[in-house]
Design a protein around this motif. Structure first.
Motif, mmCIF file in Angstrom:
data_model
loop_
_atom_site.group_PDB
_atom_site.id
_atom_site.type_symbol
_atom_site.label_atom_id
_atom_site.label_comp_id
_atom_site.label_asym_id
_atom_site.label_seq_id
_atom_site.Cartn_x
_atom_site.Cartn_y
_atom_site.Cartn_z
ATOM 1 N N THR A 175 0.835 -1.199 0.047
ATOM 2 C CA THR A 175 0.012 0.077 0.053
ATOM 3 C C THR A 175 0.789 1.298 -0.029
ATOM 4 O O THR A 175 0.372 2.377 0.214
ATOM 5 C CB THR A 175 -0.996 0.034 1.157
ATOM 6 O OG1 THR A 175 -0.278 -0.221 2.326
ATOM 7 C CG2 THR A 175 -2.020 -1.034 1.166
ATOM 8 N N HIS A 178 -2.073 6.370 -7.263
ATOM 9 C CA HIS A 178 -2.902 6.760 -6.225
ATOM 10 C C HIS A 178 -4.388 6.462 -6.473
ATOM 11 O O HIS A 178 -4.830 5.817 -5.457
ATOM 12 C CB HIS A 178 -2.555 8.080 -5.482
ATOM 13 C CG HIS A 178 -3.269 9.019 -6.512
ATOM 14 N ND1 HIS A 178 -2.952 9.710 -7.597
ATOM 15 C CD2 HIS A 178 -4.650 9.866 -6.194
ATOM 16 C CE1 HIS A 178 -3.720 10.565 -7.827
ATOM 17 N NE2 HIS A 178 -4.861 10.849 -6.956
ATOM 18 N N GLN A 205 -5.843 3.455 -4.109
ATOM 19 C CA GLN A 205 -6.543 4.023 -3.092
ATOM 20 C C GLN A 205 -7.932 3.464 -3.393
ATOM 21 O O GLN A 205 -8.686 3.326 -2.534
ATOM 22 C CB GLN A 205 -6.867 5.284 -3.010
ATOM 23 C CG GLN A 205 -5.267 5.857 -2.378
ATOM 24 C CD GLN A 205 -5.394 7.389 -2.283
ATOM 25 O OE1 GLN A 205 -6.214 8.321 -2.807
ATOM 26 N NE2 GLN A 205 -4.066 7.948 -2.041
ATOM 27 N N ASP A 225 -7.454 0.180 -1.590
ATOM 28 C CA ASP A 225 -7.286 0.457 -0.169
ATOM 29 C C ASP A 225 -7.172 1.930 -0.097
ATOM 30 O O ASP A 225 -5.922 2.404 -0.310
ATOM 31 C CB ASP A 225 -6.002 -0.208 0.280
ATOM 32 C CG ASP A 225 -5.617 -0.191 1.809
ATOM 33 O OD1 ASP A 225 -5.993 0.616 2.323
ATOM 34 O OD2 ASP A 225 -5.169 -1.567 2.045
ATOM 35 N N PRO A 226 -8.176 2.212 0.586
ATOM 36 C CA PRO A 226 -8.141 4.028 0.802
ATOM 37 C C PRO A 226 -6.785 4.418 1.454
ATOM 38 O O PRO A 226 -6.539 5.635 1.427
ATOM 39 C CB PRO A 226 -9.321 4.367 1.559
ATOM 40 C CG PRO A 226 -10.181 2.974 1.292
ATOM 41 C CD PRO A 226 -9.214 1.872 1.215
ATOM 42 N N SER A 249 -3.645 3.583 1.023
ATOM 43 C CA SER A 249 -2.391 3.678 0.470
ATOM 44 C C SER A 249 -2.046 5.009 0.360
ATOM 45 O O SER A 249 -2.762 5.755 0.130
ATOM 46 C CB SER A 249 -2.859 3.152 -1.182
ATOM 47 O OG SER A 249 -3.439 1.909 -1.115
ATOM 48 N N ARG A 250 -0.575 4.934 0.277
ATOM 49 C CA ARG A 250 0.278 6.300 -0.083
ATOM 50 C C ARG A 250 1.139 6.134 -1.440
ATOM 51 O O ARG A 250 1.777 5.257 -1.208
ATOM 52 C CB ARG A 250 0.947 6.594 1.221
ATOM 53 C CG ARG A 250 0.111 6.821 2.605
ATOM 54 C CD ARG A 250 0.902 7.114 3.827
ATOM 55 N NE ARG A 250 -0.083 7.378 4.722
ATOM 56 C CZ ARG A 250 -0.509 8.647 5.409
ATOM 57 N NH1 ARG A 250 0.067 9.726 4.479
ATOM 58 N NH2 ARG A 250 -1.158 8.874 6.279
ATOM 59 N N ASN A 256 -5.424 15.766 -1.683
ATOM 60 C CA ASN A 256 -5.203 14.196 -1.117
ATOM 61 C C ASN A 256 -3.975 14.011 -0.453
ATOM 62 O O ASN A 256 -2.745 14.453 -0.859
ATOM 63 C CB ASN A 256 -4.916 13.384 -2.463
ATOM 64 C CG ASN A 256 -4.887 11.828 -2.181
ATOM 65 O OD1 ASN A 256 -4.261 11.424 -1.177
ATOM 66 N ND2 ASN A 256 -5.387 11.110 -3.124
ATOM 67 N N ARG A 307 -2.697 11.713 1.027
ATOM 68 C CA ARG A 307 -1.767 10.560 1.247
ATOM 69 C C ARG A 307 -1.061 10.153 -0.119
ATOM 70 O O ARG A 307 -0.671 9.404 -0.402
ATOM 71 C CB ARG A 307 -2.772 9.216 1.217
ATOM 72 C CG ARG A 307 -3.667 9.196 2.672
ATOM 73 C CD ARG A 307 -4.366 8.015 2.761
ATOM 74 N NE ARG A 307 -5.392 8.021 1.471
ATOM 75 C CZ ARG A 307 -6.480 8.696 1.592
ATOM 76 N NH1 ARG A 307 -6.789 9.683 2.500
ATOM 77 N NH2 ARG A 307 -7.202 8.853 0.436
ATOM 78 N N THR A 308 -0.751 11.547 -0.565
ATOM 79 C CA THR A 308 0.250 11.660 -1.978
ATOM 80 C C THR A 308 1.390 12.719 -1.546
ATOM 81 O O THR A 308 1.041 13.488 -0.704
ATOM 82 C CB THR A 308 -0.465 12.011 -3.091
ATOM 83 O OG1 THR A 308 -1.091 13.327 -2.917
ATOM 84 C CG2 THR A 308 -1.540 10.839 -3.326
#
Length: 272
Positions: A75, A91, A95, A98-99, A101-102, A123, A125-126
């Motif tokens: 992830t 992403h 995502q 799996d939300p 995820s990075r 976002n 997670r990026t």
């Protein structure tokens, strides 16, 4: 989006083709200029299957990221030479599955950076990094701001290593790959593919053209044997190395006699 280290803004030269914008045009995008489109037409004169290969490569990216999340539980991703945002970026694929995820995107094309930061602004997670993909130390240092280094990471070099020239120093593509592999956490993975050709005329013609068009921002079209050596010391995952159109296809791939004969995207997935 988590912002990376700020670098001095660079001018977008509309008169000089860029690999990222040419790839955008080949995928049907609009973030390109006349210089990029003209360069693509000259490239198609040498290798007519280029546009199809760009689409094939993008489809491979979707499949391999999906497999890494669903089958391998990965992830976290570092996408080297990420290019202009288009449909189904890393992403977005990860995502959806799996939300949490990075993804860290690495590129130093000013137009890529502007588009990426606008697209990913909401976002968290990026991370978008303004680095040459060969600057491994800086990339890893900054990536650790959003990635958990106690868990595996997938490093992506998807259709970018042909942009790196062969050198006798640490900037050589094989040394870049080895350096990244050594820096990643245990259990990590590497995805590599690049343009290859068995036809020396195609290899030399494309390399010469792209060297001229991009004013040196290009490396070399290689052979399958040369790309296979990028995976030395890694455990190749099924179905092995080859034309990426055959890598876990969603639909039956075309028969051999209907495939391009000028060049292909070649590579695969490996565990480090």
């Amino acid at each position: 989006m988590t912002h990376g280290e700020k670098r001095k803004p660079r001018f977008v030269d509309m008169d000089q083709p860029s690999v990222a914008r040419m790839y955008d045009w080949l995928l049907g995008g609009s973030a390109n200029f006349e210089s990029d489109r003209n360069a693509c037409q000259r490239l198609l004169d040498i290798a007519p299957s280029t546009q199809k290969l760009a689409q094939t490569n993008r489809a491979f990216l979707r499949r391999v990221v999906r497999a890494l999340v669903e089958e391998y539980g990965i992830t976290q991703f570092i996408d080297h030479g990420s290019g202009l945002p288009t449909q189904d970026n890393v992403h977005e694929i990860a995502q959806r599955l799996d939300p949490g995820s990075r993804v860290v995107y690495v590129d130093n094309d000013p137009m890529v950076l502007a588009h990426a930061r606008t697209t990913l602004d909401e976002n968290d997670r990026t991370l978008v990094l303004d680095y040459d993909m060969r600057d491994t130390e800086s990339i890893i240092r900054s990536a650790k701001k959003v990635l958990d280094w106690t868990k595996p990471v997938a490093a992506l070099f998807v259709s970018v290593l042909h942009c790196l020239a062969d050198t006798d120093d640490e900037r050589a593509p094989d040394r870049v790959v080895r350096r990244v592999a050594a820096a990643l956490p245990p259990g990590s993975y590497m995805v590599i593919c690049q343009l290859v050709s068995d036809d020396a005329k195609v290899r030399d013609g494309v390399t010469k053209l792209m060297e001229q068009e991009t004013r040196g921002q290009w490396g070399r079209v290689r052979t399958t044997e040369e790309v296979a050596r990028f995976f030395d010391g890694m455990q190749i995952e099924p179905p092995g190395l080859g034309d990426v159109i055959d890598w876990r296809p969603d639909a039956p791939p075309p028969p051999k006699h209907l495939r391009p004969t000028d060049w292909v995207e070649w590579g695969g997935l490996a565990r480090i």
